[in-house]
Write a protein that holds these residues in place. Structure first.
Motif, PDB file in Angstrom:
ATOM      1  N   VAL A 151      -0.580   3.729   1.581  1.00 41.72           N
ATOM      2  CA  VAL A 151       0.808   3.654   1.109  1.00 41.72           C
ATOM      3  C   VAL A 151       1.523   5.003   1.133  1.00 41.72           C
ATOM      4  N   ALA A 152       0.786   6.103   1.238  1.00 40.04           N
ATOM      5  CA  ALA A 152       1.439   7.416   1.325  1.00 40.04           C
ATOM      6  C   ALA A 152       2.369   7.489   2.527  1.00 40.04           C
ATOM      7  N   PHE A 153       2.123   6.664   3.540  1.00 43.43           N
ATOM      8  CA  PHE A 153       2.987   6.673   4.721  1.00 43.43           C
ATOM      9  C   PHE A 153       4.398   6.218   4.379  1.00 43.43           C
ATOM     10  N   GLU A 154       4.566   5.494   3.290  1.00 38.29           N
ATOM     11  CA  GLU A 154       5.906   5.078   2.872  1.00 38.29           C
ATOM     12  C   GLU A 154       6.762   6.264   2.452  1.00 38.29           C
ATOM     13  N   LYS A 185     -10.855  13.982   9.962  1.00 37.06           N
ATOM     14  CA  LYS A 185     -11.957  13.090  10.324  1.00 37.06           C
ATOM     15  C   LYS A 185     -11.785  11.728   9.658  1.00 37.06           C
ATOM     16  N   LYS A 186     -11.429  11.733   8.387  1.00 38.54           N
ATOM     17  CA  LYS A 186     -11.258  10.474   7.665  1.00 38.54           C
ATOM     18  C   LYS A 186     -10.046   9.696   8.172  1.00 38.54           C
ATOM     19  N   ASN A 191      -8.409   4.835  11.444  1.00 38.35           N
ATOM     20  CA  ASN A 191      -7.727   4.226  12.593  1.00 38.35           C
ATOM     21  C   ASN A 191      -6.370   3.644  12.195  1.00 38.35           C
ATOM     22  N   ILE A 192      -5.588   4.434  11.470  1.00 41.04           N
ATOM     23  CA  ILE A 192      -4.296   3.946  10.997  1.00 41.04           C
ATOM     24  C   ILE A 192      -3.114   4.718  11.573  1.00 41.04           C
ATOM     25  N   GLN A 217      -3.232  -2.010   8.643  1.00 41.84           N
ATOM     26  CA  GLN A 217      -2.915  -2.621   7.360  1.00 41.84           C
ATOM     27  C   GLN A 217      -2.486  -1.543   6.363  1.00 41.84           C
ATOM     28  N   LEU A 218      -1.334  -1.763   5.737  1.00 41.15           N
ATOM     29  CA  LEU A 218      -0.874  -0.811   4.721  1.00 41.15           C
ATOM     30  C   LEU A 218      -1.844  -0.760   3.559  1.00 41.15           C
TER      31      LEU A 218
END
Length: 227
Positions: A151-154, A185-186, A191-192, A217-218
């Motif tokens: 959710v930090a991508f929001e 690495k994480k 894979n987001i 997936q968020l």
């Protein structure tokens, strides 16, 4: 005046709206122009209308406050201390919202004297009612959530550098010791994110830009991201 629940008690919705600006986590506050707590700052809030859901009321409050449509929302907790409002019995359902600064006007981000305005969560003025308690709870939940989800991508623009992504996590977690190699690495393992064919000028070597994958997936709970 919208019809509200007035028999016995009222139901309010209070929203902690987060954004990231200049490597700082900020929240939106409004200044109260009447008693109680006249002149003090408070979270954006509204009374629940008889014809709307709690989620709809929270979205309405965000639209009225920031003039933007749709924001990421999560319901947090119900605050119902009988003494939380000295005027009458008010039960508040709290939310937090995440908004990228790209969706906000530059003037609203600079002015901390007007209403509404943005204030660092690490240097807040005294808050009215029990809003400090609501904020602390929201911040704890946000920190917990970004450790397990994306959710930090929001809070980021559509395209960002990996450094900007790491800075976002460090600011939110208030942890400036995230190891760069381990962080990346994480992110790769999750894979987001995916690279785009653009770079950002940084004054030195241009930084490659990334974006959140459309098919990712968020809400990702397969592994703990951090720490």
């Amino acid at each position: 005046m919208p019809e509200t629940m007035e028999n016995g008690f009222q139901v309010a919705v209070d929203t902690v709206i987060f954004t990231l600006v200049d490597r700082d986590l900020k929240i939106c506050l409004t200044r109260r122009d009447h008693e109680p707590f006249a002149g003090n700052w408070s979270l954006p809030g509204c009374l629940l209308r008889l014809d709307e859901s709690l989620d709809s009321a929270a979205q309405r409050q965000i639209e009225d406050t920031l003039h933007i449509s749709k924001a990421y929302l999560q319901q947090l907790y119900t605050f119902g201390d009988p003494e939380r409002d000295p005027r009458r019995r008010v039960v508040s359902v709290a939310y937090f919202a995440l908004v990228s600064k790209d969706r906000l006007t530059p003037n609203s981000l600079k002015d901390t004297s007007g209403s509404p305005s943005w204030h660092s969560v690490y240097a807040l003025p005294p808050l009215a009612f029990d809003h400090a308690e609501i904020l602390n709870y929201a911040l704890t939940r946000l920190r917990y959530k970004i450790e397990y989800s994306a959710v930090a991508f929001e809070l980021l623009p559509e395209e960002f550098t990996l450094r900007e992504l790491q800075d976002a996590y460090m600011v939110i977690l208030n942890d400036h010791k995230l190891d760069k190699a381990n962080f990346r690495k994480k992110i790769r393992e999750a894979n987001i994110v995916e690279p785009v064919s653009r770079y950002r000028e940084t004054g030195g070597r241009p930084a490659k830009l990334f974006r959140f994958r459309d098919d990712a997936q968020l809400e990702t709970k397969a592994r703990r991201f951090f720490p």
